[in-house]
Design a protein around this motif. Structure first.
Motif, PDB file in Angstrom:
ATOM      1  N   MET A 164      -1.061   1.036   9.708  1.00 38.82           N
ATOM      2  CA  MET A 164      -1.668   0.256  10.786  1.00 38.82           C
ATOM      3  C   MET A 164      -3.158   0.017  10.591  1.00 38.82           C
ATOM      4  O   MET A 164      -3.658  -1.065  10.884  1.00 38.82           O
ATOM      5  CB  MET A 164      -1.441   0.952  12.137  1.00 38.82           C
ATOM      6  CG  MET A 164      -0.106   0.654  12.730  1.00 38.82           C
ATOM      7  SD  MET A 164       0.225  -1.115  12.689  1.00 38.82           S
ATOM      8  CE  MET A 164       1.644  -1.153  11.643  1.00 38.82           C
ATOM      9  N   GLY A 165      -3.853   1.021  10.040  1.00 38.15           N
ATOM     10  CA  GLY A 165      -5.284   0.850   9.824  1.00 38.15           C
ATOM     11  C   GLY A 165      -5.540  -0.368   8.946  1.00 38.15           C
ATOM     12  O   GLY A 165      -6.410  -1.207   9.235  1.00 38.15           O
ATOM     13  N   GLY A 184      -7.222  -3.855  10.296  1.00 35.77           N
ATOM     14  CA  GLY A 184      -8.538  -4.162   9.754  1.00 35.77           C
ATOM     15  C   GLY A 184      -8.580  -5.454   8.964  1.00 35.77           C
ATOM     16  O   GLY A 184      -9.615  -6.110   8.872  1.00 35.77           O
ATOM     17  N   LEU A 185      -7.465  -5.821   8.379  1.00 36.87           N
ATOM     18  CA  LEU A 185      -7.455  -6.900   7.407  1.00 36.87           C
ATOM     19  C   LEU A 185      -7.008  -8.235   7.989  1.00 36.87           C
ATOM     20  O   LEU A 185      -7.469  -9.298   7.570  1.00 36.87           O
ATOM     21  CB  LEU A 185      -6.497  -6.491   6.277  1.00 36.87           C
ATOM     22  CG  LEU A 185      -6.707  -7.071   4.889  1.00 36.87           C
ATOM     23  CD1 LEU A 185      -8.128  -6.796   4.407  1.00 36.87           C
ATOM     24  CD2 LEU A 185      -5.692  -6.473   3.921  1.00 36.87           C
ATOM     25  N   CYS A 186      -6.102  -8.189   8.979  1.00 31.01           N
ATOM     26  CA  CYS A 186      -5.375  -9.415   9.322  1.00 31.01           C
ATOM     27  C   CYS A 186      -6.084 -10.247  10.391  1.00 31.01           C
ATOM     28  O   CYS A 186      -6.712  -9.727  11.307  1.00 31.01           O
ATOM     29  CB  CYS A 186      -3.971  -9.076   9.797  1.00 31.01           C
ATOM     30  SG  CYS A 186      -2.974  -8.379   8.484  1.00 31.01           S
ATOM     31  N   ASP A 187      -5.968 -11.571  10.260  1.00 35.86           N
ATOM     32  CA  ASP A 187      -6.457 -12.490  11.272  1.00 35.86           C
ATOM     33  C   ASP A 187      -5.499 -12.507  12.461  1.00 35.86           C
ATOM     34  O   ASP A 187      -5.910 -12.510  13.605  1.00 35.86           O
ATOM     35  CB  ASP A 187      -6.567 -13.901  10.692  1.00 35.86           C
ATOM     36  CG  ASP A 187      -7.505 -13.950   9.508  1.00 35.86           C
ATOM     37  OD1 ASP A 187      -8.568 -13.310   9.588  1.00 35.86           O
ATOM     38  OD2 ASP A 187      -7.167 -14.606   8.499  1.00 35.86           O
ATOM     39  N   ARG A 188      -4.207 -12.563  12.139  1.00 33.93           N
ATOM     40  CA  ARG A 188      -3.190 -12.538  13.191  1.00 33.93           C
ATOM     41  C   ARG A 188      -2.052 -11.639  12.739  1.00 33.93           C
ATOM     42  O   ARG A 188      -1.884 -11.397  11.550  1.00 33.93           O
ATOM     43  CB  ARG A 188      -2.641 -13.947  13.449  1.00 33.93           C
ATOM     44  CG  ARG A 188      -3.584 -14.822  14.264  1.00 33.93           C
ATOM     45  CD  ARG A 188      -2.902 -16.132  14.583  1.00 33.93           C
ATOM     46  NE  ARG A 188      -2.437 -16.795  13.369  1.00 33.93           N
ATOM     47  CZ  ARG A 188      -1.292 -17.456  13.287  1.00 33.93           C
ATOM     48  NH1 ARG A 188      -0.484 -17.525  14.329  1.00 33.93           N
ATOM     49  NH2 ARG A 188      -0.952 -18.054  12.169  1.00 33.93           N
ATOM     50  N   ALA A 216       0.824  -1.219   0.000  1.00 32.54           N
ATOM     51  CA  ALA A 216       0.000   0.000   0.000  1.00 32.54           C
ATOM     52  C   ALA A 216       0.853   1.260   0.000  1.00 32.54           C
ATOM     53  O   ALA A 216       0.331   2.361   0.136  1.00 32.54           O
ATOM     54  CB  ALA A 216      -0.947  -0.005   1.193  1.00 32.54           C
ATOM     55  N   GLY A 217       2.151   1.097  -0.167  1.00 38.14           N
ATOM     56  CA  GLY A 217       3.040   2.260  -0.207  1.00 38.14           C
ATOM     57  C   GLY A 217       2.610   3.216  -1.306  1.00 38.14           C
ATOM     58  O   GLY A 217       2.335   2.804  -2.426  1.00 38.14           O
ATOM     59  N   GLY A 218       2.521   4.499  -0.996  1.00 35.46           N
ATOM     60  CA  GLY A 218       2.180   5.490  -2.015  1.00 35.46           C
ATOM     61  C   GLY A 218       0.690   5.693  -2.212  1.00 35.46           C
ATOM     62  O   GLY A 218       0.289   6.498  -3.037  1.00 35.46           O
ATOM     63  N   LEU A 219      -0.132   4.943  -1.466  1.00 35.51           N
ATOM     64  CA  LEU A 219      -1.589   5.131  -1.613  1.00 35.51           C
ATOM     65  C   LEU A 219      -2.074   6.236  -0.674  1.00 35.51           C
ATOM     66  O   LEU A 219      -1.545   6.412   0.421  1.00 35.51           O
ATOM     67  CB  LEU A 219      -2.329   3.839  -1.272  1.00 35.51           C
ATOM     68  CG  LEU A 219      -2.070   2.622  -2.159  1.00 35.51           C
ATOM     69  CD1 LEU A 219      -3.019   1.497  -1.769  1.00 35.51           C
ATOM     70  CD2 LEU A 219      -2.225   2.961  -3.621  1.00 35.51           C
ATOM     71  N   GLU A 229      -9.821   1.042  -0.052  1.00 32.75           N
ATOM     72  CA  GLU A 229     -10.258   0.322  -1.250  1.00 32.75           C
ATOM     73  C   GLU A 229      -9.314  -0.855  -1.534  1.00 32.75           C
ATOM     74  O   GLU A 229      -9.744  -1.950  -1.863  1.00 32.75           O
ATOM     75  CB  GLU A 229     -10.236   1.311  -2.422  1.00 32.75           C
ATOM     76  CG  GLU A 229     -10.909   0.824  -3.681  1.00 32.75           C
ATOM     77  CD  GLU A 229     -10.590   1.785  -4.825  1.00 32.75           C
ATOM     78  OE1 GLU A 229     -10.536   1.329  -5.963  1.00 32.75           O
ATOM     79  OE2 GLU A 229     -10.359   2.987  -4.546  1.00 32.75           O
ATOM     80  N   PHE A 230      -8.021  -0.590  -1.338  1.00 36.22           N
ATOM     81  CA  PHE A 230      -7.021  -1.620  -1.573  1.00 36.22           C
ATOM     82  C   PHE A 230      -7.238  -2.797  -0.619  1.00 36.22           C
ATOM     83  O   PHE A 230      -7.176  -3.961  -1.015  1.00 36.22           O
ATOM     84  CB  PHE A 230      -5.621  -1.023  -1.394  1.00 36.22           C
ATOM     85  CG  PHE A 230      -4.523  -2.029  -1.499  1.00 36.22           C
ATOM     86  CD1 PHE A 230      -4.113  -2.473  -2.739  1.00 36.22           C
ATOM     87  CD2 PHE A 230      -3.916  -2.541  -0.363  1.00 36.22           C
ATOM     88  CE1 PHE A 230      -3.107  -3.419  -2.845  1.00 36.22           C
ATOM     89  CE2 PHE A 230      -2.916  -3.481  -0.459  1.00 36.22           C
ATOM     90  CZ  PHE A 230      -2.508  -3.922  -1.696  1.00 36.22           C
ATOM     91  N   GLY A 231      -7.527  -2.484   0.636  1.00 34.44           N
ATOM     92  CA  GLY A 231      -7.786  -3.525   1.621  1.00 34.44           C
ATOM     93  C   GLY A 231      -8.954  -4.406   1.208  1.00 34.44           C
ATOM     94  O   GLY A 231      -8.896  -5.637   1.327  1.00 34.44           O
ATOM     95  N   GLU A 232      -9.994  -3.776   0.678  1.00 34.52           N
ATOM     96  CA  GLU A 232     -11.159  -4.556   0.247  1.00 34.52           C
ATOM     97  C   GLU A 232     -10.809  -5.473  -0.915  1.00 34.52           C
ATOM     98  O   GLU A 232     -11.262  -6.616  -0.993  1.00 34.52           O
ATOM     99  CB  GLU A 232     -12.295  -3.611  -0.150  1.00 34.52           C
ATOM    100  CG  GLU A 232     -12.987  -3.037   1.071  1.00 34.52           C
ATOM    101  CD  GLU A 232     -14.086  -2.058   0.710  1.00 34.52           C
ATOM    102  OE1 GLU A 232     -14.177  -1.679  -0.476  1.00 34.52           O
ATOM    103  OE2 GLU A 232     -14.836  -1.668   1.624  1.00 34.52           O
ATOM    104  N   LEU A 233      -9.965  -4.944  -1.823  1.00 30.45           N
ATOM    105  CA  LEU A 233      -9.543  -5.742  -2.970  1.00 30.45           C
ATOM    106  C   LEU A 233      -8.764  -6.978  -2.512  1.00 30.45           C
ATOM    107  O   LEU A 233      -9.038  -8.109  -2.944  1.00 30.45           O
ATOM    108  CB  LEU A 233      -8.681  -4.886  -3.897  1.00 30.45           C
ATOM    109  CG  LEU A 233      -8.168  -5.576  -5.151  1.00 30.45           C
ATOM    110  CD1 LEU A 233      -9.311  -5.866  -6.108  1.00 30.45           C
ATOM    111  CD2 LEU A 233      -7.103  -4.735  -5.835  1.00 30.45           C
TER     112      LEU A 233
END
Ligand SMILES: Nc1ncnc2c1ncn2[C@@H]1O[C@H](COP(=O)(O)OP(=O)(O)OP(=O)(O)O)[C@@H](O)[C@H]1O
Ligand SMILES: [Mg+2]
Lengths: 332, 269
Positions: free
Chosen positions: B227-228, B232-236, B194-197, B204-208
């Motif tokens: 960190m967001g 938000g995305l990771c299980d662990r 996600a660098g540069g986003l 949006e990238f996280g959802e993708l």
């Protein structure tokens, strides 16, 4: 049709027209020179594969060209095989030699590889002399002249031209097949960034050796065609400078272009002669200046230059038609 | 040290992980980049790998893809150690990755870049291109279809024929992920994708990424400073610090972990 494919089509059309018109316009001797240029062009196509797409420098292409020429000559004069029938064997034998030449490329890159391969080119003529038993030493080897089959009513020169163009066509087809798709991508990938290519599963060893074999096969084919055209070969035809000249031909034509290979071959044969025709004592100077000038004007070789020029013209005409249409629409 | 022991035990409790690294150490000359780190990712799981700059996160990905050799420890894929594999074998074994500093081919088109992801599956047959062009043509078409499918999924079909170097940076990063997906991996290793986003783009990238992972039950190991996105995305989440495991756990556990806050989150926030 996209801009790129249209300019490619135009370029190819021009090229085909030139190929058909040349024999009609040129006297016999000049046509033979063109045939020699075509033989060099075949070797240049090989080098383009290796250098332009594979990013490997090889200064032994002239020696490999010589290997092919000698295989053709030996098979013809010692074993009586028809000259044309020797060509596949020349290509195969030279490919095998090329694999050996390519071995240092697995460890060395860039300038070191250039020196090693140039060492091969430098040693080659002497090696031919030392192996006089098979190569005929200084006196060289003759190759049977080609005669057109009875159902083709053309002069021997024209027949030679047809044969060499056919061989060049086969070479171009082979290069296109070799560079088509995955193999071409893998070659370019290892050239642009070897580590990423490896992470993508590209086998660097196999890819590089394969490029050397393919390039050498074409050098061998070109050499065989050269032997047939000249009807006689000796070590003098394959001095170390030939390898340098092939590299120059490749770069002048454009290292990633098939049509450029033909231009490079023509350059190798004709430009030095023209330069000394202009002024015998200043021939080398003029040739050198011509080289410098071409590189200043056309950094990506002559084909790169022509392509750029063509696409500008095409775009301009396209713009013109578009604006004409617009004005017409405005008027109605 | 006790903390690290419980890390290994907790990962042994579940069914065999897709990726399991135990006590891996990597040294560069005198620099100890990783000391006895352990990480495991289960099937279909998305794990974060975070830590301050120089913590050894990228080095860990390099160890898993064999670009960096590790002196001690073992890394297993589906229970099989990878020590015998070469760099070029890893993608065929199901490990695809992206690079922190972009590992794309700028002079190739987007489609060509993504088709390179299928090289291990469709390509590498040199003799075939000359002696059986029909069959290599068919492979080429299959590779193209696969690449186009992935590009469509990533919303990049319209730039398939664009030269990769001409794309904006975030799209280049996305293309690199598409290339990794075209390799049909079991596990995807993403190094700061996600660098540069911008802020909105990150969401949006996280959802993708989540969509892609659910649709193919893919395991992902995600290195990210955002960190967001990670929370938000990771299980662990695994936290590295100075080349060692600092902590491991669910996002909430990591957020409230004192050691993590003082070493990393405190500063990042
Ligand atoms: N090829 C190398 N040679 C020498 N030292 C290296 C090499 N690669 C990494 N290092 C060192 O290893 C340590 C870990 O680096 P690494 O790139 O893995 O950190 P990172 O966690 O990815 O950091 P960042 O968040 O900045 O990307 C650093 O001290 C780095 O300087
Ligand atoms: Mg890093």
């Amino acid at each position: 049709m996209s801009d790129g494919s249209r300019s490619r089509l135009v370029k190819f059309g021009l090229f085909a027209a030139a190929a058909v018109l040349l024999p009609l316009l040129l006297p016999g001797y000049a046509l033979q020179q063109v045939c020699i240029a075509i033989a060099y062009a075949i070797a240049i196509m090989g080098l383009n594969l290796l250098m332009g797409f594979g990013g490997q420098i090889c200064l032994a292409q002239g020696a490999l060209f010589g290997v092919g020429a000698y295989v053709t000559a030996i098979l013809n004069s010692d074993y009586g095989i028809h000259p044309i029938a020797t060509l596949p064997m020349s290509a195969t034998a030279t490919a095998l030699v090329g694999l050996v030449v390519g071995l240092p490329a697995l460890r060395l890159q860039g300038l070191q590889l250039a020196i090693v391969t140039f060492g091969i080119a430098a040693a080659f003529p002497q090696l031919l002399l030392k192996m006089g038993g098979i190569t005929g030493g200084v006196s060289g080897l003759p190759i049977d002249g080609l005669e057109a089959p009875t159902w083709v009513p053309v002069s021997p020169e024209l027949w030679l031209y047809v044969v060499s163009q056919c061989c060049a066509g086969i070479a171009a087809l082979l290069v296109t097949l070799m560079l088509f798709g995955d193999v071409g991508r893998a070659l370019r990938a290892q050239r642009d960034n070897a580590q990423i290519a490896e992470a993508l599963g590209v086998n660097l060893t196999k890819t590089r050796l394969w490029a050397f074999a393919g390039s050498s096969a074409l050098a061998g084919l070109g050499g065989g065609v050269f032997a047939i055209i000249t009807g006689f070969i000796s070590p003098e035809s394959f001095l170390a400078i030939l390898s340098i000249n092939i590299v120059i031909g490749s770069i002048v034509g454009g290292v990633t272009s098939v049509v450029g290979a033909f231009l490079g071959g023509l350059f190798m044969v004709f430009v030095p002669t023209w330069a000394s025709d202009i002024n015998l004592s200043l021939g080398n100077l003029i040739y050198g200046l011509a080289l410098i000038l071409i590189m200043m004007v056309a950094r990506n070789g002559v084909t790169g230059f022509i392509e750029k020029w063509l696409s500008t013209i095409l775009r301009r005409t396209a713009d013109n038609t578009a604006s004409v249409k617009e004005t017409r629409e405005e008027l109605t | 040290m006790d903390g690290r022991k419980s890390v290994s035990e907790s990962s042994l409790n579940v069914a065999q992980p897709v990726l399991q690294a135990r006590d891996v150490s990597v040294q560069f000359g005198g620099v100890q980049a990783l000391s006895d780190v352990s990480v495991s990712v289960r099937a279909g799981e998305i794990c974060g790998l975070i830590g301050p700059n120089g913590a050894g996160k990228s080095t860990f990905l390099n160890a898993v893809t064999r670009l960096a050799s590790y002196g001690t420890g073992t890394i297993m894929l589906d229970g099989t150690p990878i020590e015998g594999a070469k760099v070029r074998d890893m993608i065929g074994l199901g490990v695809a990755r992206t690079f922190q500093n972009l590992g794309i081919y700028a002079s190739m088109t987007v489609l060509e870049n993504v088709m390179l992801g299928g090289h291990h599956q469709f390509g590498g047959r040199f003799a075939q291109t000359i002696f059986n062009p029909m069959s290599s043509g068919a492979r080429e078409r299959a590779a193209r279809v696969k690449a186009m499918t992935v590009l469509e999924e990533m919303g990049m079909a319209d730039v398939a024929n664009t030269i990769a170097g001409a794309l904006p940076y975030p799209l280049q990063k996305r293309m690199e992920i598409a290339r990794a997906l075209a390799a049909e991996p079991k596990i995807l290793l993403l190094d700061e994708p996600a660098g540069g986003l911008t802020h909105g783009e990150v969401h949006e990238f996280g959802e993708l990424v989540d969509k892609v992972r659910r649709s193919r039950n893919l395991s992902i190991l995600l290195i990210e400073h955002h960190m967001g996105l990670v929370m938000g995305l990771c299980d662990r989440i695994f936290v590295f610090h100075l080349g060692r495991n600092l902590a491991e756990g669910k996002p909430e556990e990591i957020k409230s972990n004192e050691a993590v806050i003082s070493a990393y989150l405190g500063r990042a926030a």
